[in-house]
Write a protein that holds these residues in place. Sequence first.
Motif, PDB file in Angstrom:
ATOM      1  N   SER A   1       0.837  -1.211   0.206  1.00 47.51           N
ATOM      2  CA  SER A   1       0.084   0.046   0.007  1.00 47.51           C
ATOM      3  C   SER A   1       0.936   1.275   0.035  1.00 47.51           C
ATOM      4  O   SER A   1       0.313   2.342  -0.074  1.00 47.51           O
ATOM      5  CB  SER A   1      -0.757   0.048   1.308  1.00 47.51           C
ATOM      6  OG  SER A   1      -0.203  -0.091   2.416  1.00 47.51           O
ATOM      7  N   TYR A   2       2.124   1.162   0.137  1.00 45.96           N
ATOM      8  CA  TYR A   2       3.081   2.437   0.355  1.00 45.96           C
ATOM      9  C   TYR A   2       2.972   3.219  -0.803  1.00 45.96           C
ATOM     10  O   TYR A   2       3.088   4.304  -0.859  1.00 45.96           O
ATOM     11  CB  TYR A   2       4.477   1.957   0.521  1.00 45.96           C
ATOM     12  CG  TYR A   2       5.311   2.833   0.827  1.00 45.96           C
ATOM     13  CD1 TYR A   2       5.657   3.717   2.180  1.00 45.96           C
ATOM     14  CD2 TYR A   2       6.373   3.411  -0.229  1.00 45.96           C
ATOM     15  CE1 TYR A   2       6.534   4.414   2.147  1.00 45.96           C
ATOM     16  CE2 TYR A   2       7.280   4.216  -0.119  1.00 45.96           C
ATOM     17  CZ  TYR A   2       7.293   4.918   1.432  1.00 45.96           C
ATOM     18  OH  TYR A   2       8.260   6.028   1.489  1.00 45.96           O
ATOM     19  N   LEU A   3       2.791   2.543  -1.990  1.00 49.47           N
ATOM     20  CA  LEU A   3       2.919   3.342  -3.289  1.00 49.47           C
ATOM     21  C   LEU A   3       1.766   4.302  -3.429  1.00 49.47           C
ATOM     22  O   LEU A   3       1.973   5.713  -3.695  1.00 49.47           O
ATOM     23  CB  LEU A   3       2.844   2.422  -4.574  1.00 49.47           C
ATOM     24  CG  LEU A   3       3.111   2.929  -5.883  1.00 49.47           C
ATOM     25  CD1 LEU A   3       4.662   3.419  -6.089  1.00 49.47           C
ATOM     26  CD2 LEU A   3       2.859   1.885  -6.987  1.00 49.47           C
ATOM     27  N   SER A   4       0.563   3.866  -3.149  1.00 46.43           N
ATOM     28  CA  SER A   4      -0.644   4.838  -3.022  1.00 46.43           C
ATOM     29  C   SER A   4      -0.753   5.784  -2.063  1.00 46.43           C
ATOM     30  O   SER A   4      -1.142   6.964  -2.237  1.00 46.43           O
ATOM     31  CB  SER A   4      -2.007   3.903  -3.515  1.00 46.43           C
ATOM     32  OG  SER A   4      -2.182   3.002  -2.065  1.00 46.43           O
ATOM     33  N   VAL A   5      -0.195   5.282  -0.863  1.00 49.25           N
ATOM     34  CA  VAL A   5      -0.463   6.306   0.363  1.00 49.25           C
ATOM     35  C   VAL A   5       0.522   7.329   0.214  1.00 49.25           C
ATOM     36  O   VAL A   5       0.046   8.382   0.537  1.00 49.25           O
ATOM     37  CB  VAL A   5      -0.038   5.283   1.469  1.00 49.25           C
ATOM     38  CG1 VAL A   5      -0.096   6.293   2.716  1.00 49.25           C
ATOM     39  CG2 VAL A   5      -1.149   4.149   1.857  1.00 49.25           C
ATOM     40  N   ARG A   6       1.709   7.024  -0.380  1.00 49.07           N
ATOM     41  CA  ARG A   6       2.691   8.257  -0.483  1.00 49.07           C
ATOM     42  C   ARG A   6       2.681   8.830  -1.859  1.00 49.07           C
ATOM     43  O   ARG A   6       3.269   9.615  -2.233  1.00 49.07           O
ATOM     44  CB  ARG A   6       4.099   7.568  -0.350  1.00 49.07           C
ATOM     45  CG  ARG A   6       4.472   7.130   1.072  1.00 49.07           C
ATOM     46  CD  ARG A   6       4.439   8.345   1.983  1.00 49.07           C
ATOM     47  NE  ARG A   6       5.149   9.409   1.579  1.00 49.07           N
ATOM     48  CZ  ARG A   6       6.503   9.644   1.751  1.00 49.07           C
ATOM     49  NH1 ARG A   6       7.171   8.709   2.427  1.00 49.07           N
ATOM     50  NH2 ARG A   6       7.092  10.832   1.526  1.00 49.07           N
ATOM     51  N   ASN A   7       1.474   8.261  -2.813  1.00 47.08           N
ATOM     52  CA  ASN A   7       1.266   9.205  -3.869  1.00 47.08           C
ATOM     53  C   ASN A   7       2.568   9.099  -4.943  1.00 47.08           C
ATOM     54  O   ASN A   7       3.055  10.012  -5.478  1.00 47.08           O
ATOM     55  CB  ASN A   7       1.057  10.753  -3.608  1.00 47.08           C
ATOM     56  CG  ASN A   7       0.233  11.018  -4.854  1.00 47.08           C
ATOM     57  OD1 ASN A   7      -0.397  10.518  -5.540  1.00 47.08           O
ATOM     58  ND2 ASN A   7       0.473  12.600  -4.893  1.00 47.08           N
ATOM     59  N   LEU A   8       3.326   7.996  -4.993  1.00 51.01           N
ATOM     60  CA  LEU A   8       4.359   7.832  -5.819  1.00 51.01           C
ATOM     61  C   LEU A   8       3.899   7.087  -7.103  1.00 51.01           C
ATOM     62  O   LEU A   8       2.936   6.450  -7.348  1.00 51.01           O
ATOM     63  CB  LEU A   8       5.338   6.870  -5.095  1.00 51.01           C
ATOM     64  CG  LEU A   8       6.047   7.399  -3.650  1.00 51.01           C
ATOM     65  CD1 LEU A   8       6.757   6.323  -3.055  1.00 51.01           C
ATOM     66  CD2 LEU A   8       6.687   8.618  -3.971  1.00 51.01           C
TER      67      LEU A   8
END
Length: 389
Positions: free
Chosen positions: A117-124
């Motif tokens: 989920s890191y990609l979407s949470v950090r808007n990367l």
Amino acid sequence: MNLSESMKMAMRSIKTNKVRAFLTMLGIIIGVASVIVLVSIGQGSSQSVQDEINSLGTNLLTVSVTDTDTVELTEETIDQFKKLEGIADVAPVVTGRVYAKNGETSTQVSMTGATSSYLSVRNLELSQGRFLTDLEMDLRSKVVILGSDTASTLFENQNALDQNVLIGGVSYRVIGVLKSVGTSMGSSGDDVIIAPITTAERATGSTSIGMVYAKAENENSVERAMYELLGVMTTSFPGQSDNYSVSNQEDLMDTMSSVSDTFTLMLGGIASISLLVGGIGIMNIMLVSVSERTKEIGIRKAIGANRKSILLQFLIEAIVLSCLGGLLGVAIGLGIAKAISTFSTLTISFSWSVTLFSFLFSIFIGIIFGVFPANKASKLNPIQALRHE
């Protein structure tokens, strides 16, 4: 003598002594230009920081732990975060510094252990490949995603995708490369390696989750989601509020704006000192001018000029000098600021209110420091003035 005649005489006097007039204006020119350039740089830096924070997402929340010995975030705590109504997704992370190597090229970078989920949470965004999966996290897979700078360093002129890098002597397969995000808050977001959180714990020797990123459902639910996160932390770790914090982007932006505004004000204050010095220069030159033109003043008084007309003439000269200096300072300041924005990486933000203020302040300086020599000239005794050699 009316105002227009006083203006003509003032301009005639300035034209007669061009070099002296220019040197008199120099302090005002430097002062006004300094104010415009330094404030533009300060406001540009502030705007750049705000843009960087906004690029992370206005609905991003951060749970930071300062003492992982007393506040230990577990999977159970993370699950509680995920179940909150105002939270769309959660991404716990562990971080550490590691050495990455490819052939003869090695570099020390920041490793971030994350979940899918890191990609979407950090808007990367990815420029190549794909991101982590839950299965890779469960299997402790030795796969990594490289930041754009890390990929360029380790695989110069090569395609990093599906290549292997050595981290701590262990081989990891590159499954993706991130798009460049630039520098944020003084640290590069491109000089990084992202791995499954279970894998990164072993590679970095860090088993404690020091930070959790949470994404609110929308911008309107940020405040509510923040209080929900605080509620979970307060319930899970009673009496430990000094060892953790929950913040949102608006809090961070307010803090950075406050720091930037103070910095800009300080720069403007320092530059304003140049204006005061320029005003003192005007006063000194005007006093010299009064001394040189004592006989002229005596003649004018002898043929009927009153104190008011003498005062007005010298005051107008001081104001004209400060006005011309202010205009030149504005032109030079805007030119320098434009050149800086063109030929450097600094962000410049022009403020017409500051430009107008610096120009008006230069006129004010001219009036303040022109009053004393003008007053001195108007008080001269005509008989003594005529005797002056």
